[in-house]
Enzyme design. Structure first.
Site, short mmCIF file in Angstrom:
data_model
loop_
_atom_site.label_atom_id
_atom_site.label_comp_id
_atom_site.label_asym_id
_atom_site.label_seq_id
_atom_site.Cartn_x
_atom_site.Cartn_y
_atom_site.Cartn_z
N ARG A 1 10.99 -11.34 5.62
CA ARG A 1 11.72 -10.07 5.63
C ARG A 1 12.91 -10.11 6.59
O ARG A 1 12.80 -10.53 7.74
CB ARG A 1 10.76 -8.97 6.07
CG ARG A 1 11.20 -7.62 5.60
CD ARG A 1 10.03 -6.81 5.26
NE ARG A 1 9.54 -6.20 6.50
CZ ARG A 1 8.91 -5.04 6.53
NH1 ARG A 1 8.67 -4.38 5.42
NH2 ARG A 1 8.48 -4.55 7.66
N ARG B 1 -1.10 -8.87 13.59
CA ARG B 1 -1.32 -7.65 12.79
C ARG B 1 -2.32 -7.91 11.67
O ARG B 1 -3.15 -7.07 11.37
CB ARG B 1 0.01 -7.17 12.18
CG ARG B 1 0.89 -6.41 13.16
CD ARG B 1 2.32 -6.26 12.67
NE ARG B 1 2.45 -5.46 11.47
CZ ARG B 1 3.51 -5.52 10.64
NH1 ARG B 1 4.51 -6.36 10.90
NH2 ARG B 1 3.58 -4.75 9.59
N ARG C 1 -10.73 4.23 8.58
CA ARG C 1 -10.45 2.94 9.20
C ARG C 1 -11.69 2.36 9.87
O ARG C 1 -11.64 1.24 10.39
CB ARG C 1 -9.36 3.11 10.25
CG ARG C 1 -7.93 2.91 9.70
CD ARG C 1 -7.13 2.51 10.81
NE ARG C 1 -5.77 2.32 11.01
CZ ARG C 1 -4.69 3.01 10.68
NH1 ARG C 1 -4.77 4.03 9.92
NH2 ARG C 1 -3.51 2.66 11.10
N LYS D 1 0.82 -1.21 0.00
CA LYS D 1 0.00 0.00 0.00
C LYS D 1 0.87 1.28 0.00
O LYS D 1 0.64 2.19 -0.79
CB LYS D 1 -0.88 -0.03 1.26
CG LYS D 1 -2.09 0.79 1.21
CD LYS D 1 -3.10 0.31 2.24
CE LYS D 1 -2.50 0.03 3.60
NZ LYS D 1 -2.54 1.19 4.51
N ARG E 1 13.18 -8.02 12.38
CA ARG E 1 12.65 -6.98 13.29
C ARG E 1 11.55 -7.57 14.17
O ARG E 1 10.85 -8.49 13.75
CB ARG E 1 12.04 -5.82 12.47
CG ARG E 1 13.06 -4.82 12.02
CD ARG E 1 12.43 -3.70 11.24
NE ARG E 1 10.96 -3.76 11.24
CZ ARG E 1 10.20 -3.03 10.44
NH1 ARG E 1 10.77 -2.22 9.57
NH2 ARG E 1 8.90 -3.11 10.48
P1 AMP Z 1 -0.53 4.30 10.99
O1 AMP Z 1 0.71 5.09 10.81
O2 AMP Z 1 -1.51 4.47 9.85
O3 AMP Z 1 -0.26 2.84 11.30
O4 AMP Z 1 -1.29 4.90 12.28
C1 AMP Z 1 -0.67 4.93 13.54
C2 AMP Z 1 -1.70 5.06 14.64
O5 AMP Z 1 -2.45 6.27 14.49
C3 AMP Z 1 -2.76 3.98 14.65
O6 AMP Z 1 -2.32 2.83 15.34
C4 AMP Z 1 -3.90 4.68 15.37
O7 AMP Z 1 -3.65 4.76 16.77
C5 AMP Z 1 -3.81 6.09 14.84
N1 AMP Z 1 -4.62 6.24 13.61
C6 AMP Z 1 -4.16 6.54 12.35
N2 AMP Z 1 -5.17 6.63 11.48
C7 AMP Z 1 -6.31 6.40 12.19
C8 AMP Z 1 -7.69 6.33 11.86
N3 AMP Z 1 -8.12 6.52 10.59
N4 AMP Z 1 -8.58 6.05 12.85
C9 AMP Z 1 -8.18 5.87 14.12
N5 AMP Z 1 -6.89 5.90 14.50
C10 AMP Z 1 -5.96 6.16 13.56
#
Ligand code: AMP
Length: 235
Positions: free
Chosen positions: A143, A187, A97, A22, A176
């Site tokens: 990985r 995950r 999300r 992605k 990692r």
């Molecule tokens: P990411 O970098 O996309 O993995 O986001 C890191 C963290 O930010 C996630 O684990 C959530 O805690 C928060 N987060 C990012 N995008 C969202 C979203 N659309 N809705 C809720 N929490 C979010």
């Protein structure tokens, strides 16, 4: 890859599990159409770094890997989408999300993003990268990362010349912590649990397209570009 700034591509939402490519594809779309890639994770991390009111509220939630409550996100997403660089389109990475976030996005786009739009006309193009579970496991568990320079290999798909050693500097390759199989399974399950309702929200809409994410990188991008060009309405 030729840049194409002649068209407005409108809003793009990318859905896909960890390991589906992605992030890589989002960058390629951003480069090709010269539109911004907007990651809610990055926006939130900036608030945490700057210790803003929002940053203080979400810091612990993010550290636990939980979702931030929907209503804390809407203002920062709306502010970002109102920036002038989003006029011809943008790629949302990590948003929506949840199903309510998807509903909020539709309403936002309809009400204030595009002038004179017909209802529903300017909803996002939602691109789902499809990679089957076993292929994802293979990609993620294979990985290996160089302990010195950080170069990434895959023991199944892109192995180093000498087992477990970096081609660049000969240092030992490591796994990692978040690439360990038990963590990867967790995950992938978490992704399924969280994003199933979002995919469901968009299912049945002509704007949800599924792209085969198992092709070589260029082939995946070609499919995505074709879909974007077929669906973009010039909003
Ligand atoms: P990411 O970098 O996309 O993995 O986001 C890191 C963290 O930010 C996630 O684990 C959530 O805690 C928060 N987060 C990012 N995008 C969202 C979203 N659309 N809705 C809720 N929490 C979010």
């Amino acid at each position: 890859m030729a840049e194409d700034t002649s068209r407005s591509i409108g809003p793009i939402v990318l859905l896909g599990p960890p390991g589906a490519g992605k992030g890589t594809q989002a960058k390629r779309i951003a480069e090709r159409y010269a539109v911004p890639q907007i990651s809610t994770g990055d926006l939130l991390r900036e608030h945490v770094r700057n210790a803003t009111g929002l940053g203080v509220l979400v810091k612990d939630i993010m550290a636990r890997g939980e979702l931030v409550p929907d209503d804390l996100l809407y203002d920062i997403v709306a502010d970002r989408l109102r920036e002038p660089d989003c006029k011809r389109g943008f790629i949302l990475d990590g948003f929506p999300r949840t199903a309510p976030q998807a509903g909020w996005l539709d309403a936002f786009l309809e009400n204030e993003f595009f002038d004179n739009s017909e209802p529903g006309k300017c909803g996002p193009i939602v691109i789902r990268l499809d990679v089957d579970y076993n292929e994802l496991l293979l990609r993620l568990t294979g990985r290996r990362t160089c302990s010195l320079c950080g170069h990434i290999y895959n023991v199944h798909l892109q192995p180093p010349r000498v087992d477990e050693l970096c081609d660049v500097d000969g240092s030992k390759l490591i796994i990692r912590d978040d690439d360990r199989e038990e963590v990867i399974r967790e995950r992938l399950f978490a992704y399924e649990r969280q994003t199933q309702p979002v995919a469901k929200y968009y299912e049945g809409s002509a704007r949800l397209v599924t792209v085969d994410g198992t092709l070589p990188l260029e082939g995946v991008s070609e499919q995505i570009f074709r879909e974007i060009e077929a669906h973009s309405t010039g909003c």
